[in-house]
Design a protein around this motif. Structure first.
Motif, PDB file in Angstrom:
ATOM      1  N   LEU A  63     -35.120  12.942 -34.150  1.00 14.98           N
ATOM      2  CA  LEU A  63     -36.326  13.251 -34.639  1.00 14.98           C
ATOM      3  C   LEU A  63     -37.176  11.818 -34.998  1.00 14.98           C
ATOM      4  N   PHE A  64     -36.497  11.130 -35.750  1.00 15.38           N
ATOM      5  CA  PHE A  64     -36.935   9.835 -36.184  1.00 15.38           C
ATOM      6  C   PHE A  64     -37.522   8.875 -35.306  1.00 15.38           C
ATOM      7  N   CYS A  65     -36.593   8.861 -34.301  1.00 12.76           N
ATOM      8  CA  CYS A  65     -36.963   7.977 -32.912  1.00 12.76           C
ATOM      9  C   CYS A  65     -38.227   8.540 -32.367  1.00 12.76           C
ATOM     10  N   PHE A  66     -38.220   9.857 -32.273  1.00 12.34           N
ATOM     11  CA  PHE A  66     -39.547  10.536 -31.619  1.00 12.34           C
ATOM     12  C   PHE A  66     -40.576  10.199 -32.555  1.00 12.34           C
ATOM     13  N   VAL A  67     -40.543  10.129 -33.750  1.00  8.91           N
ATOM     14  CA  VAL A  67     -41.732   9.837 -34.433  1.00  8.91           C
ATOM     15  C   VAL A  67     -42.201   8.563 -34.222  1.00  8.91           C
ATOM     16  N   MET A  68     -41.321   7.854 -34.297  1.00  6.90           N
ATOM     17  CA  MET A  68     -41.753   6.203 -34.175  1.00  6.90           C
ATOM     18  C   MET A  68     -42.047   5.760 -32.782  1.00  6.90           C
ATOM     19  N   CYS A 117     -45.730   7.101 -32.941  1.00  4.67           N
ATOM     20  CA  CYS A 117     -46.530   6.316 -33.737  1.00  4.67           C
ATOM     21  C   CYS A 117     -46.952   5.110 -32.728  1.00  4.67           C
ATOM     22  N   TYR A 118     -45.983   4.382 -31.769  1.00 10.30           N
ATOM     23  CA  TYR A 118     -46.467   3.534 -31.104  1.00 10.30           C
ATOM     24  C   TYR A 118     -47.378   3.733 -30.013  1.00 10.30           C
ATOM     25  N   ILE A 119     -47.130   5.010 -29.330  1.00  7.58           N
ATOM     26  CA  ILE A 119     -48.257   5.726 -28.553  1.00  7.58           C
ATOM     27  C   ILE A 119     -49.609   5.603 -29.109  1.00  7.58           C
ATOM     28  N   ALA A 120     -49.560   6.396 -30.288  1.00  7.81           N
ATOM     29  CA  ALA A 120     -50.953   6.603 -30.966  1.00  7.81           C
ATOM     30  C   ALA A 120     -51.458   5.216 -30.987  1.00  7.81           C
ATOM     31  N   LEU A 121     -50.686   4.203 -31.737  1.00  6.96           N
ATOM     32  CA  LEU A 121     -51.448   2.778 -31.733  1.00  6.96           C
ATOM     33  C   LEU A 121     -51.868   2.367 -30.715  1.00  6.96           C
ATOM     34  N   TYR A 122     -50.970   2.382 -29.392  1.00  9.28           N
ATOM     35  CA  TYR A 122     -51.641   1.799 -28.039  1.00  9.28           C
ATOM     36  C   TYR A 122     -52.961   2.835 -27.769  1.00  9.28           C
ATOM     37  N   PHE A 146     -47.736   9.579 -38.612  1.00 11.31           N
ATOM     38  CA  PHE A 146     -46.515   9.490 -37.915  1.00 11.31           C
ATOM     39  C   PHE A 146     -45.878   8.414 -38.933  1.00 11.31           C
ATOM     40  N   VAL A 147     -46.349   7.383 -39.503  1.00  8.94           N
ATOM     41  CA  VAL A 147     -45.696   6.534 -40.242  1.00  8.94           C
ATOM     42  C   VAL A 147     -45.062   7.196 -41.566  1.00  8.94           C
ATOM     43  N   VAL A 148     -46.317   7.883 -41.992  1.00  5.03           N
ATOM     44  CA  VAL A 148     -45.889   8.683 -43.393  1.00  5.03           C
ATOM     45  C   VAL A 148     -44.922   9.636 -43.135  1.00  5.03           C
ATOM     46  N   PHE A 149     -44.840  10.229 -41.993  1.00  2.00           N
ATOM     47  CA  PHE A 149     -43.725  11.402 -41.718  1.00  2.00           C
ATOM     48  C   PHE A 149     -42.559  10.525 -41.432  1.00  2.00           C
ATOM     49  N   GLY A 150     -42.539   9.688 -40.993  1.00  4.02           N
ATOM     50  CA  GLY A 150     -41.325   8.711 -40.474  1.00  4.02           C
ATOM     51  C   GLY A 150     -40.522   8.117 -41.926  1.00  4.02           C
ATOM     52  N   ILE A 151     -41.360   7.962 -42.718  1.00  5.16           N
ATOM     53  CA  ILE A 151     -40.919   7.404 -44.014  1.00  5.16           C
ATOM     54  C   ILE A 151     -40.258   8.540 -44.906  1.00  5.16           C
TER      55      ILE A 151
END
Length: 82
Positions: free
Chosen positions: A50-55, A58-63, A73-78
């Motif tokens: 789940l953590f890998c999916f969130v990260m 996050c990268y896709i959203a940044l792209y 996504f970053v807050v949820f990953g933290i």
């Protein structure tokens, strides 16, 4: 000459060392301090995936330049390992 008892002892030590190698990495995602059972391993593996999916999300959203969604996504990953 190596006896059967020595071979069994070496195999047991090797199994303990190899079990601890992945267990230490997944211990971050485990709800208990030590991974003692298969259930703990499954829960830790689920949280790691789940953590890998969130990260990746996050990268896709940044792209795609969706900065607010990426921040969520970053807050949820933290918060996920907590």
């Amino acid at each position: 000459m190596i006896t059967r008892a020595k071979l069994v002892e070496q195999l047991r030590e090797h199994q303990i060392r190899s079990a601890q190698s992945y267990s230490a990495a997944l211990a971050v995602f485990s709800p208990s301090p030590h991974i003692a059972s298969r259930r703990d391993l499954k829960v830790a593996l689920f949280y790691a995936i789940l953590f890998c999916f969130v990260m990746v999300s996050c990268y896709i959203a940044l792209y795609l330049r969706w900065f607010r969604l990426s921040a969520i996504f970053v807050v949820f990953g933290i918060l996920l390992p907590m």
